[in-house]
Structures are given as structure tokens and as C-alpha cells.
Design a protein around this motif. Structure first.
Motif, PDB file in Angstrom:
ATOM      1  N   CYS A  56       0.831  -1.212   0.000  1.00 35.32           N
ATOM      2  CA  CYS A  56       0.000   0.000   0.000  1.00 35.32           C
ATOM      3  C   CYS A  56       0.866   1.264   0.000  1.00 35.32           C
ATOM      4  O   CYS A  56       0.482   2.298   0.550  1.00 35.32           O
ATOM      5  CB  CYS A  56      -0.937  -0.019   1.203  1.00 35.32           C
ATOM      6  SG  CYS A  56      -2.000  -1.469   1.243  1.00 35.32           S
ATOM      7  N   GLU A 195     -10.521  -0.374   0.250  1.00 29.14           N
ATOM      8  CA  GLU A 195     -10.468  -1.415  -0.804  1.00 29.14           C
ATOM      9  C   GLU A 195      -9.202  -2.293  -0.722  1.00 29.14           C
ATOM     10  O   GLU A 195      -9.311  -3.521  -0.680  1.00 29.14           O
ATOM     11  CB  GLU A 195     -10.567  -0.742  -2.164  1.00 29.14           C
ATOM     12  CG  GLU A 195     -11.378  -1.546  -3.147  1.00 29.14           C
ATOM     13  CD  GLU A 195     -11.645  -0.730  -4.399  1.00 29.14           C
ATOM     14  OE1 GLU A 195     -11.073  -1.073  -5.439  1.00 29.14           O
ATOM     15  OE2 GLU A 195     -12.398   0.269  -4.308  1.00 29.14           O
ATOM     16  N   PRO A 196      -8.000  -1.686  -0.711  1.00 30.81           N
ATOM     17  CA  PRO A 196      -6.816  -2.551  -0.559  1.00 30.81           C
ATOM     18  C   PRO A 196      -6.797  -3.311   0.760  1.00 30.81           C
ATOM     19  O   PRO A 196      -6.337  -4.460   0.807  1.00 30.81           O
ATOM     20  CB  PRO A 196      -5.622  -1.590  -0.664  1.00 30.81           C
ATOM     21  CG  PRO A 196      -6.165  -0.221  -0.623  1.00 30.81           C
ATOM     22  CD  PRO A 196      -7.616  -0.292  -0.999  1.00 30.81           C
ATOM     23  N   ALA A 199      -8.882  -6.361   0.163  1.00 31.01           N
ATOM     24  CA  ALA A 199      -8.221  -7.344  -0.711  1.00 31.01           C
ATOM     25  C   ALA A 199      -7.132  -8.097   0.061  1.00 31.01           C
ATOM     26  O   ALA A 199      -7.029  -9.326  -0.017  1.00 31.01           O
ATOM     27  CB  ALA A 199      -7.623  -6.648  -1.931  1.00 31.01           C
ATOM     28  N   TYR A 203      -6.835 -12.108   1.121  1.00 30.03           N
ATOM     29  CA  TYR A 203      -5.616 -12.912   0.915  1.00 30.03           C
ATOM     30  C   TYR A 203      -5.240 -13.603   2.227  1.00 30.03           C
ATOM     31  O   TYR A 203      -5.048 -14.824   2.291  1.00 30.03           O
ATOM     32  CB  TYR A 203      -4.478 -11.995   0.431  1.00 30.03           C
ATOM     33  CG  TYR A 203      -3.096 -12.626   0.517  1.00 30.03           C
ATOM     34  CD1 TYR A 203      -2.636 -13.475  -0.485  1.00 30.03           C
ATOM     35  CD2 TYR A 203      -2.259 -12.373   1.602  1.00 30.03           C
ATOM     36  CE1 TYR A 203      -1.376 -14.067  -0.394  1.00 30.03           C
ATOM     37  CE2 TYR A 203      -1.002 -12.950   1.700  1.00 30.03           C
ATOM     38  CZ  TYR A 203      -0.563 -13.796   0.700  1.00 30.03           C
ATOM     39  OH  TYR A 203       0.677 -14.382   0.800  1.00 30.03           O
ATOM     40  N   ARG A 262      -5.585 -15.013  -5.797  1.00 31.61           N
ATOM     41  CA  ARG A 262      -6.542 -14.293  -6.670  1.00 31.61           C
ATOM     42  C   ARG A 262      -6.897 -12.924  -6.076  1.00 31.61           C
ATOM     43  O   ARG A 262      -7.137 -11.969  -6.799  1.00 31.61           O
ATOM     44  CB  ARG A 262      -7.802 -15.130  -6.903  1.00 31.61           C
ATOM     45  CG  ARG A 262      -7.608 -16.166  -8.027  1.00 31.61           C
ATOM     46  CD  ARG A 262      -8.936 -16.651  -8.576  1.00 31.61           C
ATOM     47  NE  ARG A 262      -9.628 -17.500  -7.625  1.00 31.61           N
ATOM     48  CZ  ARG A 262      -9.359 -18.785  -7.415  1.00 31.61           C
ATOM     49  NH1 ARG A 262      -8.409 -19.377  -8.118  1.00 31.61           N
ATOM     50  NH2 ARG A 262     -10.033 -19.482  -6.526  1.00 31.61           N
ATOM     51  N   ALA A 263      -6.895 -12.823  -4.742  1.00 31.51           N
ATOM     52  CA  ALA A 263      -7.211 -11.532  -4.098  1.00 31.51           C
ATOM     53  C   ALA A 263      -6.116 -10.494  -4.352  1.00 31.51           C
ATOM     54  O   ALA A 263      -6.309  -9.303  -4.119  1.00 31.51           O
ATOM     55  CB  ALA A 263      -7.397 -11.736  -2.599  1.00 31.51           C
ATOM     56  N   THR A 265      -4.777  -9.838  -7.314  1.00 30.68           N
ATOM     57  CA  THR A 265      -4.799  -9.366  -8.710  1.00 30.68           C
ATOM     58  C   THR A 265      -4.666  -7.834  -8.823  1.00 30.68           C
ATOM     59  O   THR A 265      -3.868  -7.349  -9.631  1.00 30.68           O
ATOM     60  CB  THR A 265      -6.080  -9.867  -9.427  1.00 30.68           C
ATOM     61  OG1 THR A 265      -6.122 -11.280  -9.249  1.00 30.68           O
ATOM     62  CG2 THR A 265      -6.090  -9.514 -10.901  1.00 30.68           C
ATOM     63  N   PRO A 266      -5.407  -7.047  -8.007  1.00 31.47           N
ATOM     64  CA  PRO A 266      -5.293  -5.580  -8.179  1.00 31.47           C
ATOM     65  C   PRO A 266      -3.884  -5.041  -7.948  1.00 31.47           C
ATOM     66  O   PRO A 266      -3.570  -3.925  -8.374  1.00 31.47           O
ATOM     67  CB  PRO A 266      -6.247  -5.015  -7.114  1.00 31.47           C
ATOM     68  CG  PRO A 266      -7.050  -6.150  -6.599  1.00 31.47           C
ATOM     69  CD  PRO A 266      -6.365  -7.416  -6.955  1.00 31.47           C
ATOM     70  N   PHE A 267      -3.031  -5.795  -7.279  1.00 30.35           N
ATOM     71  CA  PHE A 267      -1.691  -5.277  -6.955  1.00 30.35           C
ATOM     72  C   PHE A 267      -0.634  -5.609  -8.016  1.00 30.35           C
ATOM     73  O   PHE A 267       0.487  -5.121  -7.953  1.00 30.35           O
ATOM     74  CB  PHE A 267      -1.224  -5.827  -5.595  1.00 30.35           C
ATOM     75  CG  PHE A 267      -2.132  -5.456  -4.457  1.00 30.35           C
ATOM     76  CD1 PHE A 267      -2.046  -4.199  -3.869  1.00 30.35           C
ATOM     77  CD2 PHE A 267      -3.086  -6.340  -3.997  1.00 30.35           C
ATOM     78  CE1 PHE A 267      -2.890  -3.845  -2.821  1.00 30.35           C
ATOM     79  CE2 PHE A 267      -3.938  -5.998  -2.951  1.00 30.35           C
ATOM     80  CZ  PHE A 267      -3.847  -4.753  -2.367  1.00 30.35           C
ATOM     81  N   GLY A 268      -1.000  -6.464  -8.998  1.00 32.19           N
ATOM     82  CA  GLY A 268      -0.064  -6.799 -10.072  1.00 32.19           C
ATOM     83  C   GLY A 268       1.217  -7.430  -9.571  1.00 32.19           C
ATOM     84  O   GLY A 268       1.236  -8.110  -8.539  1.00 32.19           O
TER      85      GLY A 268
END
Ligand code: GRG
Length: 286
Positions: A56, A195-196, A199, A203, A262-263, A265-268
Motif C-alpha cells: 500500500c 479497498e486494498p 483485498a 488474501y 486471486r485476491a 490481482t489488483p496489486f499486479g
């Protein structure tokens, strides 16, 4: 599989912070606290705090007090878990259990001492609103819907058969809740938005349960020299292995680690270390 090399970078400052917080260990209770909290361990939960801070856009350095606090809570829970009235375990972190070394009364006081150090150090290390958010998360994770609730259910379950849903509830409380608090606290040190945090909590929730399933596997087939714990300590209990068999439990742990990933994914690619951590959790031998 042995621990990922990067864990050592997180362990060093966390161990130094724990040593600083416990102090010189002049009294029996301080020596008892240091005995378990500074014994060789993986410090996976502290690494999770620091990795989630970095995820983050925070720094591992700022997350050190939070990582140390989570490890103090974990060490406290290990002392209590090993007591004769709980799991009655003789060996922990490659050493005689705390109560065998210091006596039951000092061990109980040491567990409370570690908890209080954890809360006090967060209150001192962070501004009041942040400290308050973190202590709220940690208190919820320890409380009746977390470690304490899971442990109480676990103790009840030794005297009666349980279904899979109850087994999962026990370990989402006993083990998963502190993983989730670790991830959230790490993200909070970085000022992360909801949101983060959600996620990373998703995880950690799946990773925590996978971690416990592999713990059950190691109870059956682990090497005490590597795990630092006695084998077959859970022989009287319903575990993920007694429920699903060795292959079934291994499969379940692998699936939970995939769900955990899969959780991310938004962090690449930034989350590659967390992916490495889940690979380690699924295949660990320590
Ligand atoms: C008041 C803090 C508190 C707790 C009371 C006793 C209790 C309720 C809960 C027990 C929780 C517990 C010990 C769960 C087991 C979790 C687990 C898989 C422990 C092993 O963790 P590792 O492998 O150990 O990370 P190291 O030694 O590497 O830290």
C-alpha cells in the motif's frame, strides 16, 4: 520447502524491536517472555504486516512496531496453547514449553505480559487514530470471535466429534484471525483505503487457513527438528488430516493458497513476494 530468503530482512528489525520491548529480562517473568517471544521462529505474521504495508505504498520500517506487536500476541497465544489445561504440549520452537521451564504461574503471567507489551507498544508507536484502528483490529482478532473463541471451540471439540464447518470455524478463529489482523494492520500503517485493506484481508484469511491445514499435515509427517514441535500432538483431535486424509488436506491447502493469490490481482507484480509467501505456506516443512 524452507522459508523464503526475503523473510530474514523482515525478521531482523522485528526481533530487535521485540528484544527492546521486553528489556533486559531481570525478572523471571521477563525471562519467560523473552524465552518464547525471542526463540527462533519464522515470524510469518510480522512479514505479512510489513509486506502489506509495502503493498500500500508504505514502508517496512514504519510497520516494524506493528509487526512486533502481532508477533508478541502470537507468542502469548503459543504459551497459553501449550499449558497443561490446554494442549499440554512439551516442546515449542525447539525448546521445552514455557510452563515446563518457568512453571505454570509465571508462564501465564508472561503470556499476559506479552499481550500488554503489544498493545502498549502500538499506542506509543503510532498516532492515536491509527493506534486505535490497529488495537481494535487486534482486540477483535484475539477475542471471542477470534483466537479465544477458536480455542474454546477447539477444547470442546476434543471430547466430541465435529463436522467440517466447525473444524473450519475453529481454525479461522485460532489461526486465521491473527493473519487477517496482521494484513490489515500492515495496510493501516501505510494509510491504505478500505479497498486494498479488504483485498489484503481476503488474501490473509485464505492464507491463514491454508497455514493451519499444513500445520496439521506437519503434525502427522513433520520432522520435530525442523518444526520445533512434537509430532502427533493432535492425535486426539479432529484435524484437517483426520477429516480429509493427507492428500485431501494438501489439495485443500493448495486451493486456499490459489484463492489467496486471486485476491492479489489488483496489486499486479508488486505482490510477487506475497505470492511467494503463499507458495511457501502450501509446501512448507517448517
Ligand atoms: C489471549 C492471545 C490469547 C490467546 C488465547 C491459546 C489461545 C487463545 C489460542 C491458541 C492459538 C494458537 C496457538 C493457534 C495455533 C496457530 C499456529 C499454526 C501456530 C504455529 O505457528 P507458526 O508455525 O510458529 O508460525 P512459529 O514458532 O514459527 O511462530
Amino acid at each position: 520447502m524452507s522459508v523464503p530468503a526475503f523473510l530474514a530482512d523482515y525478521q531482523r528489525p522485528v526481533s530487535a524491536e521485540i528484544a527492546r520491548l521486553i528489556g533486559t529480562g531481570d525478572s523471571a517473568v521477563e525471562r519467560s517472555m523473552a524465552y518464547t517471544a525471542l526463540a527462533p521462529s519464522k515470524q510469518v505474521r510480522a512479514a505479512l504486516v510489513m509486506l502489506c504495508a509495502e503493498m500500500c505504498r508504505g514502508t517496512a520500517a514504519r510497520a516494524v512496531p506493528a509487526g512486533a506487536a502481532i508477533e508478541l500476541v502470537h507468542a502469548s497465544s503459543l504459551i497459553l496453547d501449550d499449558l497443561p489445561s490446554m494442549d499440554d504440549a512439551p516442546l515449542r520452537r525447539g525448546r521445552r514449553a514455557n510452563h515446563l521451564e518457568f512453571g505454570e504461574s509465571i508462564a501465564i503471567l508472561a503470556a499476559f505480559g506479552l499481550l500488554n507489551l503489544a498493545y502498549g507498544s502500538i499506542a506509543r508507536a503510532y498516532d492515536p487514530p491509527l493506534a486505535s484502528s490497529m488495537t481494535t483490529r487486534i482486540a477483535e482478532a484475539i477475542g471471542p470471535s477470534g483466537l479465544i473463541g477458536g480455542q474454546a471451540l477447539d477444547l470442546e471439540a476434543t471430547s466430541r466429534p465435529i463436522d467440517f464447518e466447525t473444524l473450519e470455524r475453529i481454525h479461522r478463529g485460532k489461526t486465521g484471525a491473527l493473519f487477517v489482523a496482521a494484513a490489515a494492520c500492515g495496510a493501516l500503517t501505510a494509510g491504505a483505503a478500505a479497498e486494498p485493506i479488504a483485498a489484503l484481508s481476503a488474501y490473509a484469511k485464505n492464507l491463514g487457513l491454508a497455514f493451519q491445514i499444513v500445520d496439521d499435515l506437519l503434525d502427522v509427517s513433520g520432522d520435530p527438528q525442523e518444526t520445533g514441535k512434537a509430532v502427533r500432538a493432535d492425535a486426539r483431535k479432529t484435524t484437517f488430516v483426520s477429516f480429509s486424509g493427507v492428500d485431501g488436506a494438501r489439495q485443500l491447502a493448495a486451493e486456499l493458497c490459489e484463492t489467496a493469490d486471486r485476491a492479489l490481482t489488483p496489486f499486479g507484480a508488486k505482490a510477487d513476494r506475497l505470492r511467494e509467501l503463499s507458495r511457501f505456506v502450501a509446501a512448507r516443512s517448517v
